[in-house]
Design a protein around this motif. Structure first.
Motif, PDB file in Angstrom:
ATOM      1  N   VAL A  54       0.983  -1.299   0.191  1.00  0.00           N
ATOM      2  CA  VAL A  54      -0.003  -0.388   0.249  1.00  0.00           C
ATOM      3  C   VAL A  54       1.114   1.317  -0.144  1.00  0.00           C
ATOM      4  O   VAL A  54       1.523   1.119   0.562  1.00  0.00           O
ATOM      5  N   LYS A  55       0.341   2.513  -0.302  1.00  0.00           N
ATOM      6  CA  LYS A  55       1.120   3.511  -0.465  1.00  0.00           C
ATOM      7  C   LYS A  55       0.165   4.711  -0.115  1.00  0.00           C
ATOM      8  O   LYS A  55      -0.877   4.689  -0.076  1.00  0.00           O
ATOM      9  N   LEU A  56       1.079   5.413   1.262  1.00  0.00           N
ATOM     10  CA  LEU A  56      -0.174   6.417   2.541  1.00  0.00           C
ATOM     11  C   LEU A  56       1.200   8.109   1.324  1.00  0.00           C
ATOM     12  O   LEU A  56       2.403   7.837   1.590  1.00  0.00           O
ATOM     13  N   TYR A  57      -0.329   8.709   1.637  1.00  0.00           N
ATOM     14  CA  TYR A  57      -0.019  10.283   1.624  1.00  0.00           C
ATOM     15  C   TYR A  57       0.248  10.772   2.690  1.00  0.00           C
ATOM     16  O   TYR A  57      -0.413  11.029   3.411  1.00  0.00           O
ATOM     17  N   MET A  58       1.418  11.878   2.924  1.00  0.00           N
ATOM     18  CA  MET A  58       0.856  11.879   4.588  1.00  0.00           C
ATOM     19  C   MET A  58       0.738  13.435   3.817  1.00  0.00           C
ATOM     20  O   MET A  58       1.287  14.749   4.786  1.00  0.00           O
ATOM     21  N   THR A  59       0.893  13.950   1.966  1.00  0.00           N
ATOM     22  CA  THR A  59       0.670  15.225   1.828  1.00  0.00           C
ATOM     23  C   THR A  59      -0.369  15.538   0.989  1.00  0.00           C
ATOM     24  O   THR A  59      -1.374  14.162   0.931  1.00  0.00           O
ATOM     25  N   TYR A  60      -0.807  16.414  -0.468  1.00  0.00           N
ATOM     26  CA  TYR A  60      -1.975  16.366  -1.001  1.00  0.00           C
ATOM     27  C   TYR A  60      -2.980  16.577  -0.073  1.00  0.00           C
ATOM     28  O   TYR A  60      -3.958  15.077   0.040  1.00  0.00           O
ATOM     29  N   GLU A  61      -3.939  17.273   0.155  1.00  0.00           N
ATOM     30  CA  GLU A  61      -5.371  17.246   0.222  1.00  0.00           C
ATOM     31  C   GLU A  61      -5.903  16.721   0.140  1.00  0.00           C
ATOM     32  O   GLU A  61      -6.942  15.574   0.827  1.00  0.00           O
ATOM     33  N   PRO A  62      -6.512  15.780  -1.057  1.00  0.00           N
ATOM     34  CA  PRO A  62      -7.483  14.539  -1.516  1.00  0.00           C
ATOM     35  C   PRO A  62      -7.539  13.057  -0.826  1.00  0.00           C
ATOM     36  O   PRO A  62      -7.919  12.072  -0.862  1.00  0.00           O
ATOM     37  N   MET A  63      -5.845  13.101  -0.156  1.00  0.00           N
ATOM     38  CA  MET A  63      -4.992  11.513  -0.059  1.00  0.00           C
ATOM     39  C   MET A  63      -4.472  11.784   1.043  1.00  0.00           C
ATOM     40  O   MET A  63      -4.211  10.513   1.631  1.00  0.00           O
ATOM     41  N   LYS A  64      -4.598  12.958   1.813  1.00  0.00           N
ATOM     42  CA  LYS A  64      -3.620  12.761   2.880  1.00  0.00           C
ATOM     43  C   LYS A  64      -3.925  11.908   4.256  1.00  0.00           C
ATOM     44  O   LYS A  64      -5.059  12.525   3.925  1.00  0.00           O
ATOM     45  N   LEU A  65      -3.390  11.501   4.805  1.00  0.00           N
ATOM     46  CA  LEU A  65      -3.527  10.554   6.463  1.00  0.00           C
ATOM     47  C   LEU A  65      -2.997  11.347   7.002  1.00  0.00           C
ATOM     48  O   LEU A  65      -1.502  11.881   7.455  1.00  0.00           O
TER      49      LEU A  65
END
Length: 502
Positions: A153-164
């Motif tokens: 899996v890939k997680l995002y700590m940035t980008y509003e539509p994607m970040k967790l």
């Protein structure tokens, strides 16, 4: 013993050694069945003469974006995979991206399967981008994904539509601890970037160049340290993708010296390109949009040199392209950031093409010469064998050894290509209208590419000779730890303290 194909008269490079000249590769039923001297021929054996060139495993590019909704003018699986085999890559791992509003991942995975099936020149797998990791997904659907061969899996700590947020990241890491899937992380501090972006915009600084100003290295540094801390707390291996900062890389290196299983990836743009490429020209003030990617291109040649050191000293486990292209001459591509004469880097799709140029760019600096930056074995590790290990393909892809798929790249004998190859958009096979590496010279290029023993690329005789039906979906196993180990204690915690809450 009869072979379908024998590759002879080359210098074989594996993940661990450069074999003596004269050793041949015997292929039977799409697999490497023998590596040795004087392999027996029959009248039905096809002989491939490597002409004294190096022979390496087919490349494994574990970070490509094909047919993604947020890249509507980018590559689909047909154009992207076509470009891959022309550059010596025989396996790609693309992304199936969950929308923030979706409370299940099953439809998005099915959608990407539909987009890829019978549309790929090379073999492929999927990572799952998690943007809404609900308890149901983590408890039940991730187990189903693993059974179906999607084990990362890939997680995002940035980008509003994607970040967790950190709490969501921790939930995913705890699930990874239980289920054993591989976790990739895009590490940048979202709030730092938002603050700077808003203030740049208020001051009228919105040209593409300011994309690099808006995402300073400290944003990557902080997020890298933070995700390493979260991974250490939960005792879970991670891979931090597309690293570009020396300080962030040092966080990784320090963690690795403590035997933490922290893996890292970098990409060609962070070895060769600087932020000055984001500036426009007299002819086109917006042209810098072609090189907008995140993390951004850095400012100083010392930043490039730091990434090269990480390549050579083992800090980086994986060298991927992060192929995430959008057409430049398209209102739905890079020019989403151009409204009339007004430029807005905030609206420019992030990413650059690079799946075809990845191997030739790095191979130019691999070898035994004094000016080489890495060994040939290290080249194979970074581009083939280690990503295969990381993502559950060891024993199938990424090396030249008995039992592996017969994915093979034959390079030119350098005497036959003394002037090298100049990278030109007109010669590439992707579906976008530019390359950020235009005009760069590389010393070699794949002459032949074989996918499971079938010739799919012949640079001197037709170019792409494979078929769009050649590529198969790869059901991957669980990835392996390449550096470090699990089971360590956290500084300041009592021995076994984690057992109270894990």
């Amino acid at each position: 013993m009869g072979f379908d194909l024998i590759v002879t008269n080359g210098i074989i490079v594996t993940a661990s050694e450069v074999l003596s000249p004269g050793i041949e590769i015997g292929i039977k039923n799409c697999k490497i069945s023998c590596v040795g001297l004087f392999l027996p021929r029959t009248e039905n054996t096809q002989i491939i003469d490597a002409r004294g060139g190096y022979i390496t495993p087919g490349g494994v590019d574990s970070h490509v974006h094909f047919a993604q909704d947020n890249c509507p003018t980018g590559d689909d699986f047909t154009t992207g995979s076509r470009s891959a085999i022309a550059g010596g890559t025989t396996t790609v791992i693309a992304f199936a991206s969950q929308e923030k509003t979706e409370t299940t991942v099953l439809p998005c995975v099915e959608k990407y399967h539909t987009r890829a099936k019978d549309q790929s020149y090379c073999d492929y797998g999927f990572h799952l981008i998690l943007t809404n990791p609900t308890p149901k997904i983590m408890a039940t659907e991730m187990l189903l994904m693993i059974e179906q061969g999607i084990t990362s899996v890939k997680l995002y700590m940035t980008y509003e539509p994607m970040k967790l947020g950190d709490a969501q990241v921790l939930d995913v890491l705890m699930a990874a601890r239980t289920l054993g899937f591989t976790t990739m992380v895009h590490a940048e501090n979202s709030d730092m970037i938002s603050l700077i972006t808003d203030r740049l915009e208020s001051a009228g600084h919105t040209a593409p160049y300011f994309h690099a100003i808006s995402r300073p290295q400290i944003a990557e540094n902080e997020a890298t340290y933070r995700i390493i801390s979260l991974a250490e707390l939960t005792d879970v291996p991670i891979l931090i993708v597309h690293m570009s900062s020396e300080t962030a890389m040092k966080h990784v290196r320090k963690a690795q010296t403590r035997m933490l299983p922290i893996h890292a990836e970098t990409c060609p743009q962070y070895l060769f390109l600087l932020s000055e490429r984001l500036k426009g020209t007299h002819e086109d003030a917006f042209e810098g949009a072609k090189c907008v990617c995140s993390p951004p291109l850095r400012h100083d040649p010392k930043d490039l040199e730091a990434m090269w050191q990480g390549i050579a000293n083992g800090t980086f486990t994986v060298f991927s392209s992060d192929h995430a292209p959008s057409n430049y001459h398209s209102s739905g591509g890079k020019k989403l950031g151009l409204k009339g004469d007004v430029m807005s880097y905030r609206d420019i799709p992030n990413g650059v093409p690079g799946v075809e140029t990845r191997l030739p760019l790095l191979f130019s600096y691999a070898g035994r010469e004094k000016d080489s930056r890495l060994s040939l074995q290290r080249f194979v590790q970074l581009t083939s064998s280690d990503p295969a290990k990381m993502y559950g393909l060891e024993g199938v892809k990424g090396n030249i050894a008995v039992g592996y798929d017969a994915d093979i790249v034959i390079w030119y004998n350098e005497k036959d290509l003394e002037e090298g190859v100049t990278i030109q958009q007109s010669e590439l096979h992707h579906g976008v209208d530019y390359t950020p590496f235009e005009g760069m010279k590389v010393k070699n290029w794949p002459r032949l590419t074989f996918l499971r023993g079938k010739k799919v690329w012949d640079r001197d005789n037709g170019g792409v000779v494979g078929d769009v039906l050649d590529g198969k979906f790869l059901r991957r196993g669980k990835g392996k730890i390449v550096v470090g180990r699990t089971g360590g204690e956290v500084n300041g915690m009592l021995p076994g303290e984690r057992d109270f809450w894990c």
